[in-house]
Scaffold this active site. Structure first.
Site, PDB file in Angstrom:
ATOM      1  N   HIS A  25       0.847  -1.193   0.000  1.00  0.00           N
ATOM      2  CA  HIS A  25       0.000   0.000   0.000  1.00  0.00           C
ATOM      3  C   HIS A  25       0.881   1.241   0.000  1.00  0.00           C
ATOM      4  O   HIS A  25       2.066   1.201   0.320  1.00  0.00           O
ATOM      5  CB  HIS A  25      -0.941   0.016   1.213  1.00  0.00           C
ATOM      6  CG  HIS A  25      -0.263   0.357   2.507  1.00  0.00           C
ATOM      7  ND1 HIS A  25      -0.219   1.633   3.022  1.00  0.00           N
ATOM      8  CD2 HIS A  25       0.416  -0.411   3.383  1.00  0.00           C
ATOM      9  CE1 HIS A  25       0.444   1.634   4.162  1.00  0.00           C
ATOM     10  NE2 HIS A  25       0.852   0.402   4.416  1.00  0.00           N
ATOM     11  N   CYS A  26       0.271   2.371  -0.402  1.00  0.00           N
ATOM     12  CA  CYS A  26       0.931   3.674  -0.327  1.00  0.00           C
ATOM     13  C   CYS A  26       0.046   4.575   0.523  1.00  0.00           C
ATOM     14  O   CYS A  26      -0.717   4.097   1.356  1.00  0.00           O
ATOM     15  CB  CYS A  26       1.196   4.243  -1.717  1.00  0.00           C
ATOM     16  SG  CYS A  26      -0.300   4.568  -2.656  1.00  0.00           S
ATOM     17  N   THR A  27       0.107   5.871   0.290  1.00  0.00           N
ATOM     18  CA  THR A  27      -0.651   6.806   1.127  1.00  0.00           C
ATOM     19  C   THR A  27      -2.154   6.622   1.012  1.00  0.00           C
ATOM     20  O   THR A  27      -2.884   6.720   2.001  1.00  0.00           O
ATOM     21  CB  THR A  27      -0.302   8.259   0.742  1.00  0.00           C
ATOM     22  OG1 THR A  27       1.116   8.412   0.774  1.00  0.00           O
ATOM     23  CG2 THR A  27      -0.936   9.242   1.706  1.00  0.00           C
ATOM     24  N   ARG A  29      -3.634   4.101  -1.526  1.00  0.00           N
ATOM     25  CA  ARG A  29      -4.035   2.951  -2.345  1.00  0.00           C
ATOM     26  C   ARG A  29      -3.550   1.621  -1.780  1.00  0.00           C
ATOM     27  O   ARG A  29      -2.452   1.519  -1.264  1.00  0.00           O
ATOM     28  CB  ARG A  29      -3.487   3.107  -3.774  1.00  0.00           C
ATOM     29  CG  ARG A  29      -4.147   4.218  -4.562  1.00  0.00           C
ATOM     30  CD  ARG A  29      -3.378   4.505  -5.827  1.00  0.00           C
ATOM     31  NE  ARG A  29      -2.245   5.391  -5.585  1.00  0.00           N
ATOM     32  CZ  ARG A  29      -1.009   5.143  -5.995  1.00  0.00           C
ATOM     33  NH1 ARG A  29      -0.731   4.040  -6.666  1.00  0.00           N
ATOM     34  NH2 ARG A  29      -0.037   5.988  -5.746  1.00  0.00           N
TER      35      ARG A  29
END
Length: 457
Positions: A25-27, A29
């Site tokens: 995951h990112c910020t 998504r």
């Protein structure tokens, strides 16, 4: 729905744990690397609570949940799903061309250190506010402490990048940090302190090595750590396992250290200065036209994920004594703000209750600097709001370029960017806010004029 329930529903609609190779995951998504894309029920996933949009990028299926929510669902997914091993895993990178792979690598190196840059930028902004409004003298102890807090991340930037780059290149990240430490060693003169002094050098094996540091720079450590990773991998193939702990780190640091100071550092400074000069030339002579194009096209780069690669250029501008400011970030900010304006117009025009529910919070998120939820969750669904956002971004970009708005850091856009705009003067802030309004309002109006076609969602 609780986050655990959402994770259960999501897992069943993505083909089950047996279809999942990896989760990250990112910020905003959640990202899945899956065996079979056809097993993903995209339509039903987009109906889940908190889901703001989906798309494929770099061979990964990505679901937008928004900041904060994505972390909680990711943790629940890890509890429910043990990625199934496969005989021969196909890495997403193998599906990319060389340029896209290069841009993704830069993105993966920079994204983990962005929180440090954001924190430093906000503290710089706080210092700027206190000085600008006469709330504190510059020489009081508290201000000196804040100055230390705000500058530390930039001073040790090569160390942070060395660690992150080594992980991406498949090398020992701690050795990468050591290479960053070599480039920023206190015995090497900080370029900002050089001024008109003669550059100190030392004679090593008949060669004159400049004793200049690379604080706040990016390219020297990236090239040096790439060389380091190649040396380390080569040594692992030829050094016996019984000696690897002694031989590999010793030889790797010795060879890479000399290469960094003899070759990579000086060459990288030349490359960085050349990049800054080229951009400075375009900025000076193309001005608003460049801002118009960059602001209008930036969202297309976000779609491809290539926008993260600009951190290298922005950091080079900040480190270059001739410029020392970031004049690209205000343009990117206009593009993000415009996505929010277009999203608000989509809220007004659409009759889709689900889109209305997403549009307001996603648009506000864009004004706070994170444009992907409204971009993928609303504007791209109808396409015309995305075009309206491009118009707003172009007009806002042209304005901030015309009046020479600049920032003293990177990583922040939208409203939070005020903190790294104000330290460069009140006029700089006023023009930024005018550009903000131009981008948001023109995107809103353009989207209203273009309208929506619900049946072609």
């Amino acid at each position: 729905m609780e986050h655990k329930e959402i994770a259960k529903e999501l897992l069943s609609r993505i083909g089950g744990s047996e279809n999942v190779i990896d989760i990250s995951h990112c910020t905003t998504r959640l990202r899945f690397n899956v065996k079979d894309d056809t097993k993903i029920d995209i339509a039903s996933i987009e109906e889940l609570e908190h889901v703001q949009g989906t798309f494929f990028r770099y061979g990964l299926f990505q679901i937008i949940f928004g900041a904060g929510t994505v972390n909680k669902i990711y943790k629940e997914m890890l509890q429910l799903c043990e990625p199934a091993p496969i005989e021969k895993e196909i890495e997403p990178q193998s599906r990319m061309n060389h340029f896209t792979r290069f841009a993704k690598t830069l993105s993966d190196i920079f994204v983990p250190i962005i929180p440090a840059m954001v924190a430093s930028g906000l503290i710089k902004g706080l210092i700027g506010v206190l000085k600008e409004f006469g709330l504190s003298a510059a020489d009081v102890p508290a201000m000196k402490m804040l100055d230390i807090f705000s500058s530390s991340a930039f001073i040790i930037l090569p160390v942070l990048l060395g660690f992150s780059a080594a992980k991406q290149f498949g090398a020992n990240p701690y050795l990468g940090a050591v290479i960053g430490g070599i480039l920023t060693h206190p015995d090497l003169l900080d370029p900002s302190l050089l001024g008109s002094k003669a550059l100190p050098t030392v004679n090593v094996f008949g060669l004159e090595v400049p004793l200049i540091g690379y604080q706040e720079t990016v390219i020297p450590v990236l090239l040096s750590v790439y060389i380091m990773s190649s040396i380390e991998k080569l040594l692992k193939k030829i050094v016996p396992c019984s000696l690897d702990l002694l031989v590999i780190p010793f030889v790797t640091v010795m060879v890479t250290g000399f290469a960094a100071l003899f070759i990579m550092g000086p060459v990288s400074l030349f490359i960085g200065h050349l990049m800054s000069e080229c951009l400075g030339f375009v900025y000076q002579y193309a001005g608003p036209v460049a801002g118009l194009l960059f602001g209008g096209l930036y969202s297309l780069l976000v779609l491809s994920g290539l926008h993260h690669s600009f951190y290298v250029i922005e950091a080079s501008l900040l480190a270059d004594p001739e410029y020392g400011v970031n004049f690209l970030l205000p343009i990117w900010s206009m593009a993000n703000v415009a996505q929010g304006g277009a999203g608000l117009a989509a809220f007004v025009k659409t009759k889709n209750a689900d889109i209305k529910k997403i549009a307001i919070p996603a648009s506000l998120t864009a004004f706070l600097g994170i444009a992907e939820p409204v971009m993928f969750g609303v504007n791209l669904k109808y396409l015309r709001p995305f075009i309206g956002a491009a118009i707003g971004g172009a007009l806002g970009g042209a304005y901030v370029t015309f009046v020479h708005v600049a920032a003293n850091s990177y990583g922040l856009t939208g409203i939070p960017m005020i903190s790294i705009i104000l330290p460069l003067g009140t006029a700089n802030l006023v023009h930024y806010l005018i550009g903000f309004a131009i981008a948001a309002v023109s995107a809103f109006v353009a989207t209203l004029c273009l309208g929506l076609k619900e049946e072609k969602e």
